[in-house]
Scaffold this motif. Sequence first.
Motif, PDB file in Angstrom:
ATOM      1  N   ARG A 110      -1.280  15.439   7.078  1.00  0.00           N
ATOM      2  CA  ARG A 110      -2.029  14.677   6.129  1.00  0.00           C
ATOM      3  C   ARG A 110      -3.527  15.252   5.937  1.00  0.00           C
ATOM      4  O   ARG A 110      -3.713  16.370   6.388  1.00  0.00           O
ATOM      5  CB  ARG A 110      -2.079  12.847   6.160  1.00  0.00           C
ATOM      6  CG  ARG A 110      -0.649  12.531   6.163  1.00  0.00           C
ATOM      7  CD  ARG A 110      -0.550  11.134   6.275  1.00  0.00           C
ATOM      8  NE  ARG A 110      -1.438  10.400   5.519  1.00  0.00           N
ATOM      9  CZ  ARG A 110      -1.723   9.280   5.204  1.00  0.00           C
ATOM     10  NH1 ARG A 110      -1.315   8.137   6.395  1.00  0.00           N
ATOM     11  NH2 ARG A 110      -2.246   8.478   4.238  1.00  0.00           N
ATOM     12  N   LEU A 147       2.600   5.102  11.832  1.00  0.00           N
ATOM     13  CA  LEU A 147       3.721   5.102  10.917  1.00  0.00           C
ATOM     14  C   LEU A 147       4.230   6.258  10.435  1.00  0.00           C
ATOM     15  O   LEU A 147       5.084   6.982  10.186  1.00  0.00           O
ATOM     16  CB  LEU A 147       3.689   4.103   9.907  1.00  0.00           C
ATOM     17  CG  LEU A 147       3.918   2.527  10.171  1.00  0.00           C
ATOM     18  CD1 LEU A 147       3.178   1.940   9.031  1.00  0.00           C
ATOM     19  CD2 LEU A 147       5.197   1.901  10.449  1.00  0.00           C
ATOM     20  N   SER A 148       2.931   6.887   9.892  1.00  0.00           N
ATOM     21  CA  SER A 148       2.877   8.171   9.084  1.00  0.00           C
ATOM     22  C   SER A 148       2.505   9.403   9.944  1.00  0.00           C
ATOM     23  O   SER A 148       2.179   9.348  11.281  1.00  0.00           O
ATOM     24  CB  SER A 148       1.954   8.198   7.834  1.00  0.00           C
ATOM     25  OG  SER A 148       0.653   8.420   8.469  1.00  0.00           O
ATOM     26  N   ARG A 172       0.790  -1.034   0.146  1.00  0.00           N
ATOM     27  CA  ARG A 172       0.096  -0.025  -0.176  1.00  0.00           C
ATOM     28  C   ARG A 172       0.787   1.439  -0.001  1.00  0.00           C
ATOM     29  O   ARG A 172       1.861   1.247   0.553  1.00  0.00           O
ATOM     30  CB  ARG A 172      -0.963  -0.115   1.157  1.00  0.00           C
ATOM     31  CG  ARG A 172      -0.408   0.535   2.419  1.00  0.00           C
ATOM     32  CD  ARG A 172      -1.036   0.258   3.653  1.00  0.00           C
ATOM     33  NE  ARG A 172      -2.203   1.034   3.853  1.00  0.00           N
ATOM     34  CZ  ARG A 172      -2.518   1.622   4.965  1.00  0.00           C
ATOM     35  NH1 ARG A 172      -2.173   1.152   6.261  1.00  0.00           N
ATOM     36  NH2 ARG A 172      -3.590   2.524   4.858  1.00  0.00           N
ATOM     37  N   ASN A 223      -1.599   0.442  16.537  1.00  0.00           N
ATOM     38  CA  ASN A 223      -1.730   1.204  15.737  1.00  0.00           C
ATOM     39  C   ASN A 223      -2.967   0.925  15.052  1.00  0.00           C
ATOM     40  O   ASN A 223      -3.383   0.062  14.294  1.00  0.00           O
ATOM     41  CB  ASN A 223      -0.685   1.074  14.535  1.00  0.00           C
ATOM     42  CG  ASN A 223      -0.544   1.872  13.239  1.00  0.00           C
ATOM     43  OD1 ASN A 223      -1.963   2.372  13.074  1.00  0.00           O
ATOM     44  ND2 ASN A 223       0.180   1.875  12.576  1.00  0.00           N
TER      45      ASN A 223
HETATM   46  C1  DQA Z   1      -1.888   4.908  10.003  1.00  0.00           C
HETATM   47  C2  DQA Z   1      -2.629   6.276   9.724  1.00  0.00           C
HETATM   48  C3  DQA Z   1      -4.069   6.194   9.362  1.00  0.00           C
HETATM   49  O1  DQA Z   1      -4.440   7.277   9.186  1.00  0.00           O
HETATM   50  C4  DQA Z   1      -4.266   5.190   8.263  1.00  0.00           C
HETATM   51  O2  DQA Z   1      -5.659   5.080   8.084  1.00  0.00           O
HETATM   52  C5  DQA Z   1      -3.557   3.809   8.355  1.00  0.00           C
HETATM   53  C6  DQA Z   1      -2.355   3.839   9.097  1.00  0.00           C
HETATM   54  C7  DQA Z   1      -0.258   4.968  10.259  1.00  0.00           C
HETATM   55  O3  DQA Z   1       0.199   4.019  10.842  1.00  0.00           O
HETATM   56  O4  DQA Z   1       0.159   6.256   9.630  1.00  0.00           O
HETATM   57  O5  DQA Z   1      -4.095   2.844   8.115  1.00  0.00           O
HETATM   58  O6  DQA Z   1      -2.424   4.358  11.320  1.00  0.00           O
END
Ligand code: DQA
Length: 147
Positions: free
Chosen positions: A108, A102-103, A18, A75
């Motif tokens: 965002r 992670l992000s 992804r 997470n």
């Molecule tokens: C996430 C951030 C979320 O907004 C997103 O829907 C994810 C991954 C992250 O790890 O950055 O699935 O949790």
Amino acid sequence: MKQILVINGPNLNFLGIREKGIYGDDDYKSVCNYIKDSFQGKDLKIEILQSNSEGKIIDFLQMAYHNQMDGVVINPGAYTHYSYAIHDAIKSISIPTVEVHLSNIHEREDFRKISVTSPACVKQIYGKGKEGYIEAINFLLNDVIGK
Ligand code: DQA
């Protein structure tokens, strides 16, 4: 021996597939191995579970309660932004829980800036990639459980 449960929510099993520009090239398995390897030789048991379903994640949290885990790292993926059920589950188990992303969810889309789960957690870590999980476990061990 301390026991930490790491829970990953929807679509995290698709790491390496992804949106690599956001989540990186590492696949899910290698991220799990990285987390476990980072604490190799320590007096610590780390279990890592993943589900794409909200109810399953709540079952994992309740399992942490029944198994008397010392800490949880979660997470919740996109559930972060709207699952009051996961918020309530974190609250109900009374186990120190760190939320990891992670992000950088704060840089965002607007909907990602809101976390309904983090008020139930002792800390939120974001934008550090897989290192965020390491920081979360170290925080639990050094600043929460150990104290
Ligand atoms: C996430 C951030 C979320 O907004 C997103 O829907 C994810 C991954 C992250 O790890 O950055 O699935 O949790």
